[in-house]
Design an enzyme around this catalytic site. Sequence first.
Site, PDB file in Angstrom:
ATOM      1  N   CYS A 198      43.361  77.355  32.962  1.00 23.86           N
ATOM      2  CA  CYS A 198      44.266  76.673  33.908  1.00 23.86           C
ATOM      3  C   CYS A 198      43.580  75.582  34.743  1.00 23.86           C
ATOM      4  O   CYS A 198      44.212  75.001  35.626  1.00 23.86           O
ATOM      5  CB  CYS A 198      44.928  77.708  34.835  1.00 23.86           C
ATOM      6  N   ASN A 241      22.373  65.292  37.606  1.00 23.07           N
ATOM      7  CA  ASN A 241      21.839  66.645  37.772  1.00 23.07           C
ATOM      8  C   ASN A 241      22.904  67.617  38.267  1.00 23.07           C
ATOM      9  O   ASN A 241      23.758  67.254  39.073  1.00 23.07           O
ATOM     10  CB  ASN A 241      20.663  66.629  38.765  1.00 23.07           C
ATOM     11  N   VAL A 242      22.781  68.851  37.817  1.00 22.16           N
ATOM     12  CA  VAL A 242      23.758  69.874  38.206  1.00 22.16           C
ATOM     13  C   VAL A 242      23.205  70.762  39.324  1.00 22.16           C
ATOM     14  O   VAL A 242      23.859  71.713  39.732  1.00 22.16           O
ATOM     15  CB  VAL A 242      24.198  70.706  36.971  1.00 22.16           C
ATOM     16  N   ASP A 243      21.983  70.471  39.795  1.00 21.53           N
ATOM     17  CA  ASP A 243      21.454  71.216  40.942  1.00 21.53           C
ATOM     18  C   ASP A 243      21.996  70.598  42.234  1.00 21.53           C
ATOM     19  O   ASP A 243      22.621  69.539  42.211  1.00 21.53           O
ATOM     20  CB  ASP A 243      19.911  71.221  40.929  1.00 21.53           C
ATOM     21  N   HIS A 258      27.893  64.941  36.020  1.00 17.56           N
ATOM     22  CA  HIS A 258      27.855  65.991  34.988  1.00 17.56           C
ATOM     23  C   HIS A 258      28.173  67.365  35.569  1.00 17.56           C
ATOM     24  O   HIS A 258      27.800  68.378  34.978  1.00 17.56           O
ATOM     25  CB  HIS A 258      26.497  65.990  34.280  1.00 17.56           C
TER      26      HIS A 258
END
Length: 230
Positions: A118, A90-92, A107
């Site tokens: 860069c 999860n990206v939360d 993730h």
Amino acid sequence: MARKIVILTGAGISAESGLGTFRDEGGLWSQHRIEDVATPEGFARNPTLVHRFYSARRQQAAAAHPNAAHHALARLEAEWPGEVVIVTQNVDGLHEAAGSRAVLHMHGTLAGALCATCDHRWPAPPEMTPTTPCPACHAPRARPDVVWFGEIPYHMEEILTHLSEVELFAAIGTSGQVYPAASFVQEAASQGAETVELTLERSEISRAFDHRHFGPATEVVPRWVETLLG
Ligand code: BJW
């Protein structure tokens, strides 16, 4: 010595905090094409669309609160006499908001921005656009610091080390359709670990687990933690 526990979490654990899953009915992938919003090629084609998708989710996640399942895992880490590691897809930030400390975001995270020129990383503003400049090189090539299809997930070396030492492996709220996360259960089982799946309903990889508990994460996860802690 208490057993080492590795817990893989997916979108289902945050569903009851109001954050949509991907593949359930009405989920994110029924509203957006994966190739448009979750691949580097989609981002190159239409960065405005991708930024809009992630900015909306970033703002939604920032307003969300951890639920009883996140809190139960934080309690497990605090009270279990051995090591507990959460590997989340999860990206939360709800595991951290609940108090979990050993969390690996394989993730990436909505809270991060990454310069496609860069590789500089910085905290993402709530709203990003194709003209958001990188604070280091000033190129207008900011992207969300998340892992799209075809990209290598983060922390893989560390994750594989944890899986080589795991004695109890649990997967919570994940459909088992995305690799390499979907293969962690086999990796853990091959090390002799006991494996358990906690999710709403039978998944593609249910058969790979020794034990299965089906139901909403806010019910099955606190019950499982209670059993472990005795
Ligand atoms: C509840 C609940 C409730 C609901 N309570 N439960 C052919 C074969 C094998 C592999 C491949 C292949 N072709 C390509 C690949 C590789 C590819 C892949 O897996 N493709 C598949 C489609 C086949 N994978 C990759 O490209 C990955 N990279 C890679 O493999 O690199 C090579 C490499 C690896 C390792 C070392 C070296 C090199 C990258 C994958 C990136 C995935 N990215 C996304 C987007 C992230 C950013 C964002 O959030 O937008 O990650 S896609 C999306 O899927 C997101 C999720 O993390 C991921 C998994 O989804 P998840 O969490 O399982 O959610 P759902 O919705 O699928 O399931 C929710 C579950 O919860 C359901 O089961 C519900 O029942 C349940 N649930 N409510 C409890 N209340």
